[in-house]
Enzyme design. Sequence first.
Site, mmCIF file in Angstrom:
data_model
loop_
_atom_site.group_PDB
_atom_site.id
_atom_site.type_symbol
_atom_site.label_atom_id
_atom_site.label_comp_id
_atom_site.label_asym_id
_atom_site.label_seq_id
_atom_site.Cartn_x
_atom_site.Cartn_y
_atom_site.Cartn_z
ATOM 1 N N GLU A 193 0.684 -1.256 -0.127
ATOM 2 C CA GLU A 193 0.352 0.128 0.417
ATOM 3 C C GLU A 193 0.824 1.240 -0.172
ATOM 4 O O GLU A 193 2.362 0.861 0.230
ATOM 5 C CB GLU A 193 -1.075 -0.024 0.958
ATOM 6 C CG GLU A 193 -0.780 -0.264 2.406
ATOM 7 C CD GLU A 193 -1.416 -0.740 3.712
ATOM 8 O OE1 GLU A 193 -2.170 -1.206 3.267
ATOM 9 O OE2 GLU A 193 -1.195 0.117 4.189
ATOM 10 N N CYS A 196 3.699 8.576 0.585
ATOM 11 C CA CYS A 196 3.878 7.804 1.735
ATOM 12 C C CYS A 196 4.458 5.587 1.001
ATOM 13 O O CYS A 196 2.815 5.655 0.442
ATOM 14 C CB CYS A 196 2.763 6.957 2.917
ATOM 15 S SG CYS A 196 3.548 5.433 4.101
ATOM 16 N N CYS A 204 5.821 -7.227 7.338
ATOM 17 C CA CYS A 204 7.437 -7.217 7.359
ATOM 18 C C CYS A 204 7.558 -8.226 8.425
ATOM 19 O O CYS A 204 7.063 -8.860 8.992
ATOM 20 C CB CYS A 204 6.940 -5.869 8.677
ATOM 21 S SG CYS A 204 8.653 -5.179 9.046
ATOM 22 N N CYS A 236 6.013 -5.956 15.115
ATOM 23 C CA CYS A 236 5.758 -5.566 16.261
ATOM 24 C C CYS A 236 4.236 -5.173 17.068
ATOM 25 O O CYS A 236 3.299 -5.626 16.394
ATOM 26 C CB CYS A 236 6.146 -3.592 15.721
ATOM 27 S SG CYS A 236 7.837 -3.385 15.457
ATOM 28 N N CYS A 258 1.164 -3.179 15.548
ATOM 29 C CA CYS A 258 1.497 -2.764 13.902
ATOM 30 C C CYS A 258 0.235 -4.040 12.535
ATOM 31 O O CYS A 258 0.940 -5.417 13.188
ATOM 32 C CB CYS A 258 2.916 -2.655 13.930
ATOM 33 S SG CYS A 258 2.718 -2.442 11.567
ATOM 34 N N GLY A 261 6.377 -2.511 6.317
ATOM 35 C CA GLY A 261 8.208 -2.978 5.384
ATOM 36 C C GLY A 261 9.301 -1.955 6.175
ATOM 37 O O GLY A 261 8.761 -1.132 6.594
ATOM 38 N N GLU A 262 10.285 -2.579 6.969
ATOM 39 C CA GLU A 262 11.358 -2.297 7.166
ATOM 40 C C GLU A 262 12.606 -1.616 6.157
ATOM 41 O O GLU A 262 13.171 -3.172 5.875
ATOM 42 C CB GLU A 262 12.273 -3.983 8.229
ATOM 43 C CG GLU A 262 13.320 -2.564 9.073
ATOM 44 C CD GLU A 262 13.277 -1.889 9.500
ATOM 45 O OE1 GLU A 262 12.604 -0.692 10.320
ATOM 46 O OE2 GLU A 262 14.552 -0.665 9.253
ATOM 47 N N SER A 279 11.566 5.581 7.709
ATOM 48 C CA SER A 279 11.496 5.700 9.285
ATOM 49 C C SER A 279 12.205 4.056 9.189
ATOM 50 O O SER A 279 11.421 2.959 8.622
ATOM 51 C CB SER A 279 10.296 5.949 9.142
ATOM 52 O OG SER A 279 9.090 4.713 10.310
ATOM 53 N N SER A 327 11.312 4.645 14.845
ATOM 54 C CA SER A 327 10.144 4.150 15.486
ATOM 55 C C SER A 327 10.474 4.285 17.527
ATOM 56 O O SER A 327 10.953 2.925 16.936
ATOM 57 C CB SER A 327 9.157 3.572 15.427
ATOM 58 O OG SER A 327 9.192 3.742 13.453
ATOM 59 N N LEU A 328 10.642 4.642 17.985
ATOM 60 C CA LEU A 328 10.949 4.460 19.114
ATOM 61 C C LEU A 328 9.861 4.080 20.271
ATOM 62 O O LEU A 328 10.511 3.113 20.730
ATOM 63 C CB LEU A 328 10.864 6.676 19.723
ATOM 64 C CG LEU A 328 11.837 5.698 21.350
ATOM 65 C CD1 LEU A 328 13.576 4.852 21.355
ATOM 66 C CD2 LEU A 328 12.156 6.979 22.261
ATOM 67 N N HIS A 329 8.902 4.990 20.245
ATOM 68 C CA HIS A 329 7.692 4.058 20.922
ATOM 69 C C HIS A 329 7.447 4.346 22.684
ATOM 70 O O HIS A 329 6.662 4.200 23.393
ATOM 71 C CB HIS A 329 6.780 3.129 20.454
ATOM 72 C CG HIS A 329 6.703 3.399 18.618
ATOM 73 N ND1 HIS A 329 6.537 4.376 18.393
ATOM 74 C CD2 HIS A 329 6.599 2.235 17.657
ATOM 75 C CE1 HIS A 329 6.325 4.408 17.034
ATOM 76 N NE2 HIS A 329 6.631 3.273 16.995
ATOM 77 N N ASN A 366 -3.092 4.263 15.696
ATOM 78 C CA ASN A 366 -4.442 4.382 14.863
ATOM 79 C C ASN A 366 -5.176 3.095 15.057
ATOM 80 O O ASN A 366 -4.702 1.990 14.557
ATOM 81 C CB ASN A 366 -3.972 4.259 13.019
ATOM 82 C CG ASN A 366 -4.865 5.224 11.873
ATOM 83 O OD1 ASN A 366 -5.870 4.687 12.126
ATOM 84 N ND2 ASN A 366 -4.738 5.746 11.458
ATOM 85 N N CYS A 419 -0.911 1.410 9.026
ATOM 86 C CA CYS A 419 0.604 1.088 8.106
ATOM 87 C C CYS A 419 -0.272 -0.671 8.210
ATOM 88 O O CYS A 419 -0.904 -1.009 9.448
ATOM 89 C CB CYS A 419 1.585 1.364 8.847
ATOM 90 S SG CYS A 419 3.026 -0.131 8.772
HETATM 91 N N1 SAH Z 1 8.928 -0.523 9.709
HETATM 92 C C1 SAH Z 1 9.603 1.271 9.825
HETATM 93 C C2 SAH Z 1 9.278 1.959 8.554
HETATM 94 C C3 SAH Z 1 7.655 2.146 8.689
HETATM 95 S S1 SAH Z 1 5.985 1.916 9.877
HETATM 96 C C4 SAH Z 1 9.074 1.149 10.987
HETATM 97 O O1 SAH Z 1 8.304 0.754 12.059
HETATM 98 O O2 SAH Z 1 9.690 2.736 11.631
HETATM 99 C C5 SAH Z 1 5.585 3.404 10.358
HETATM 100 C C6 SAH Z 1 5.903 4.041 10.962
HETATM 101 O O3 SAH Z 1 4.363 3.617 11.524
HETATM 102 C C7 SAH Z 1 6.041 3.332 12.711
HETATM 103 O O4 SAH Z 1 6.434 4.610 13.219
HETATM 104 C C8 SAH Z 1 4.938 2.977 13.208
HETATM 105 O O5 SAH Z 1 5.579 2.773 14.694
HETATM 106 C C9 SAH Z 1 3.488 3.093 13.003
HETATM 107 N N2 SAH Z 1 2.768 2.534 12.693
HETATM 108 C C10 SAH Z 1 2.500 1.277 12.615
HETATM 109 N N3 SAH Z 1 1.157 0.975 13.191
HETATM 110 C C11 SAH Z 1 0.279 1.715 13.485
HETATM 111 C C12 SAH Z 1 -0.592 2.309 14.101
HETATM 112 N N4 SAH Z 1 -1.730 1.194 13.827
HETATM 113 N N5 SAH Z 1 -1.092 3.288 14.147
HETATM 114 C C13 SAH Z 1 -0.101 4.401 13.467
HETATM 115 N N6 SAH Z 1 1.540 4.454 13.445
HETATM 116 C C14 SAH Z 1 1.598 2.881 13.031
HETATM 117 FE FE1 SF4 Z 2 7.401 -3.627 10.946
HETATM 118 FE FE2 SF4 Z 2 7.599 -0.667 11.284
HETATM 119 FE FE3 SF4 Z 2 5.641 -2.880 11.597
HETATM 120 FE FE4 SF4 Z 2 6.999 -2.988 13.390
HETATM 121 S S1 SF4 Z 2 5.737 -0.862 12.648
HETATM 122 S S2 SF4 Z 2 5.893 -4.532 12.790
HETATM 123 S S3 SF4 Z 2 9.110 -2.086 12.049
HETATM 124 S S4 SF4 Z 2 6.660 -2.068 10.051
#
Ligand code: SAH
Ligand code: SF4
Length: 343
Positions: free
Chosen positions: A91, A104, A111, A115, A118, A162-163, A194, A217-219, A293, A336
């Site tokens: 997407e 985006c 991936c 996480c 995600c 994806g990463e 990212s 992506s720290l979180h 989200n 995502c």
């Molecule tokens: N894999 C990479 C890039 C893709 S994810 C990464 O993790 O950084 C891009 C961003 O979307 C990341 O910061 C991820 O944590 C965030 N993300 C994933 N699921 C999400 C959700 N449900 N709501 C908002 N952001 C989300």
């Molecule tokens: Fe992969 Fe990024 Fe989603 Fe983590 S947040 S599963 S690294 S796409």
Amino acid sequence: MKRDIRDLTKSELNDAIIGFGEKAFRTKQIWEWLWKKGARSFEEMTILPVSLRDKLSEKYLFNVVSIDTIFKSEDKTTKLRFELFDGQKIEGVLIPSSSRTTACISTQSGCPLGCKFCATGKFGYQRNLSVGEIFDQVNILNNLSNTQFQKSLSNIVIMGMGEPFLNYEAVMGAIQKITSPELMNISPKRITLSTSGLIPEIMRFADEDCGVQLAISLHSANQQFRESIMPIAKKYPLTELIKALKYYHEKTSERITLEYLLMEGINDTLNDAQELAAFCKNFPVKINLIQYNEVVGIPYKKPSPEIVTDFGSFLENKNLIVNIRRSRGNDIAAACGQLANKK
Ligand code: SAH
Ligand code: SF4
């Protein structure tokens, strides 16, 4: 078996052209058709003699990305589900605002990093995307931006499925074509990549100093907790991440973007904000606070707007730069991985 022409380096393409008994200037022409004009077939390359187009199509093909479905949100965010040549779905999103249009894009189908919050992580891993497949998404979204909003893309975020650092070569190959002044010519400053925090690739990216902005992506700034929501954090702990980001800053002088997804009752307390503020002392940062989200089948919830504001104010009072990102395209599941998942 035929090879994707867009997997060739410029010198490999040149060797092929010379091998066909053609003049070297054809290489430049074809290269520009591929990476400037965004050609998706040899038939389009009308400047080439038919005999050369025939020779090319005997040996090479285009594994193009095509649009499967377009979802338009009430806030004008447009999400595209793309289909790849082998039927995989990925997407991309086009996000307009008054001053810019941002694309985006995805770098992998699925991936492998899993996480917990995600949708892409839940989807599992299919495969890496090729340079052409990454480039195609930008080209398609740029065309869409021109038709929908009468302006070209101003920004690109590599934050789709994806990463990116697990597909380093292809991602950098696509960035090179997108940013090259002779090709697509989008400034690297307007691109943000990212990552969930892969240390060897952060170091490599620092050494390349290509001008693309880095977002992490720290979180959570708490090691134990971060590991529990991001399994990759066990392999690459915060202590190591700090060292890598210091190195990145030394090499590039760039400010680092930290993405912090706020999830209700999970990482949204003032104690969490305190830990984040301490982490931020290590290098110049910009914090993007993102309201989670919600995803069907994943238990996390988004916090109330007040909690988001309080969290942000706490950080601002520590003199940190904070952007609060309200989620866009909620009605179309624009987070995502949510769309490709939708059957
Ligand atoms: N894999 C990479 C890039 C893709 S994810 C990464 O993790 O950084 C891009 C961003 O979307 C990341 O910061 C991820 O944590 C965030 N993300 C994933 N699921 C999400 C959700 N449900 N709501 C908002 N952001 C989300
Ligand atoms: Fe992969 Fe990024 Fe989603 Fe983590 S947040 S599963 S690294 S796409």
